[in-house]
Motif scaffolding. Structure first.
Motif, mmCIF file in Angstrom:
data_model
loop_
_atom_site.group_PDB
_atom_site.id
_atom_site.type_symbol
_atom_site.label_atom_id
_atom_site.label_comp_id
_atom_site.label_asym_id
_atom_site.label_seq_id
_atom_site.Cartn_x
_atom_site.Cartn_y
_atom_site.Cartn_z
ATOM 1 N N THR A 221 0.830 -1.201 0.000
ATOM 2 C CA THR A 221 0.000 0.000 0.000
ATOM 3 C C THR A 221 0.864 1.250 0.000
ATOM 4 N N LEU A 222 0.428 2.255 -0.749
ATOM 5 C CA LEU A 222 1.039 3.568 -0.725
ATOM 6 C C LEU A 222 0.026 4.549 -0.172
ATOM 7 N N ALA A 223 0.460 5.432 0.723
ATOM 8 C CA ALA A 223 -0.396 6.481 1.267
ATOM 9 C C ALA A 223 0.236 7.831 0.982
ATOM 10 N N ALA A 224 -0.574 8.804 0.617
ATOM 11 C CA ALA A 224 -0.075 10.143 0.316
ATOM 12 C C ALA A 224 -1.047 11.178 0.848
ATOM 13 N N ALA A 225 -0.510 12.301 1.310
ATOM 14 C CA ALA A 225 -1.340 13.389 1.802
ATOM 15 C C ALA A 225 -2.094 14.039 0.646
ATOM 16 N N THR A 226 -3.343 14.406 0.903
ATOM 17 C CA THR A 226 -4.154 15.145 -0.066
ATOM 18 C C THR A 226 -4.605 16.442 0.591
ATOM 19 N N ASP A 227 -5.411 17.227 -0.125
ATOM 20 C CA ASP A 227 -5.857 18.505 0.435
ATOM 21 C C ASP A 227 -7.002 18.338 1.429
ATOM 22 N N GLY A 228 -7.442 17.118 1.702
ATOM 23 C CA GLY A 228 -8.508 16.915 2.672
ATOM 24 C C GLY A 228 -8.335 15.673 3.503
ATOM 25 N N GLY A 229 -7.147 15.099 3.502
ATOM 26 C CA GLY A 229 -6.908 13.873 4.248
ATOM 27 C C GLY A 229 -5.772 13.089 3.636
ATOM 28 N N VAL A 230 -6.032 11.820 3.307
ATOM 29 C CA VAL A 230 -5.025 10.983 2.676
ATOM 30 C C VAL A 230 -5.675 10.159 1.576
ATOM 31 N N ALA A 231 -4.856 9.648 0.691
ATOM 32 C CA ALA A 231 -5.301 8.714 -0.338
ATOM 33 C C ALA A 231 -4.484 7.448 -0.210
ATOM 34 N N PHE A 232 -5.139 6.306 -0.336
ATOM 35 C CA PHE A 232 -4.478 5.007 -0.310
ATOM 36 C C PHE A 232 -4.501 4.416 -1.710
ATOM 37 N N TRP A 233 -3.354 3.898 -2.140
ATOM 38 C CA TRP A 233 -3.281 3.159 -3.387
ATOM 39 C C TRP A 233 -2.912 1.717 -3.087
#
Length: 334
Positions: A221-233
């Motif tokens: 899994t990859l996690a990255a910060a977004t403008d409203g939380g996080v996104a998981f790939w």
């Protein structure tokens, strides 16, 4: 959506570990019983339940990253000058020093030489470190003499390494590297998967992210910060060839509350099993369940800069270190 009660306690780490100007590496041991924190001239190990200090190890340069071996017996300490110290967790004695394979003469302002991040293979026999333009891989097997052994250098087409993780079966190394921004846009992050048996990378894909990026070998899994939380790939478990897809699925996990649309995570960290993710803003620490991509914890913090966040295995314990050296530890209720 409900949140567990916020319970926390503060403990103060010794003066040599206070580093007001820079990120401070902080990590729980795999069993969650100890907490390590790096500072300007030392690394300290504390009991995460009683807050009692177990030992303090002076370091020749500022610590920029720390990582526990899977069995918890060894602590790797990355330094700003590129060296990596391997020490015994039991008493804090240094057993081996690894030297950066390519020195570029960095300085304290830009950290060109710094060793960050670090990752052990699942069997503990390999150690990977990220540098300004490549990842380095050392063999730590018992039959390798404890001297400076040249590592394998894994070089993608992008620049600084921002995250590392071995796959759960140990056959591959996931690496994310920051690209060069164009047309005033955010710099893309490129993901590589190195197949260790062939020392070859699968195809890379650019991702757009606002800030922190982390990898977990489980899933993977990859996690990255977004403008409203996080996104998981969700990532492909084992691409068969260079042209096989790497990213399989994206799931967004917003933060709760009225400011969710303008919140950016400055810090992200996975638990050792990759089942939980903690993220921190300037005034809050959040906890997500990775499988469901849902927020399950919210912890308010003192109004002072956060320098690092750690998450114990199982997601039950969260720690944050602040710029004055204070550490808060929260125990999530069942």
């Amino acid at each position: 959506m409900t949140y567990p009660p916020r319970t926390g306690g503060a403990l103060a780490f010794p003066g040599p570990c206070v580093e007001r100007r820079y990120e401070q590496p902080i990590a729980f041991a795999p069993d969650g019983g100890t907490l390590a924190i790096g500072g300007a001239v030392a690394v300290a190990l504390h009991d995460s339940h009683s807050s009692a200090q177990r030992w303090s190890l002076p370091t020749p340069a500022r610590a920029t990253s720390i990582a526990f071996a899977p069995d918890g017996s060894t602590l790797a300490i990355g330094l700003v000058d590129g060296r990596i110290l391997l020490c015994r967790v039991a008493e804090g004695g240094i057993t081996r020093t690894l030297v950066r394979p390519e020195r570029v003469g960095g300085n304290a302002a830009f950290d060109q030489d710094a060793a960050r991040p670090l990752a052990f293979s699942p069997d503990g026999l390999l150690l990977a470190a990220g540098y300004a333009s490549f990842a380095a891989l050392w063999k730590l097997a018992a039959d390798v003499p404890p001297t400076d052994v040249p590592p394998t250098v894994l070089r993608g087409s992008a620049s600084g390494v921002v995250a590392l993780a071995f796959t759960e079966d140990g056959s591959g190394l996931l690496v994310t590297q920051r690209g060069v921004p164009t047309d005033l846009r955010l710099p893309p992050v490129y993901l590589y998967r190195w197949r260790l048996a062939a020392w070859a990378a699968s195809n890379s894909l650019p991702l757009s992210t606002l800030g922190a990026v982390r990898l977990a070998g489980q899933g993977p899994t990859l996690a990255a910060a977004t403008d409203g939380g996080v996104a998981f790939w969700a990532l492909a478990p084992a691409p068969a060839s260079r042209d096989a897809p790497v990213l399989l699925e994206r799931r967004n996990a917003p933060v709760p509350g009225p400011y969710s649309g303008s919140t950016s995570m400055q810090w992200l960290t996975f638990s050792s099993r990759g089942d939980f993710l903690a993220g921190a803003t300037s005034d809050s620490v959040y906890l997500w369940d990775v499988a469901s991509a849902t927020s399950i914890g919210l912890y308010l913090v003192p109004r002072q800069p956060i320098n690092g966040v750690a998450l114990a295995s199982g997601g039950a314990t969260v720690a944050a270190v602040f710029s004055d050296g204070t550490v808060y530890i929260w125990q999530r209720s069942a």
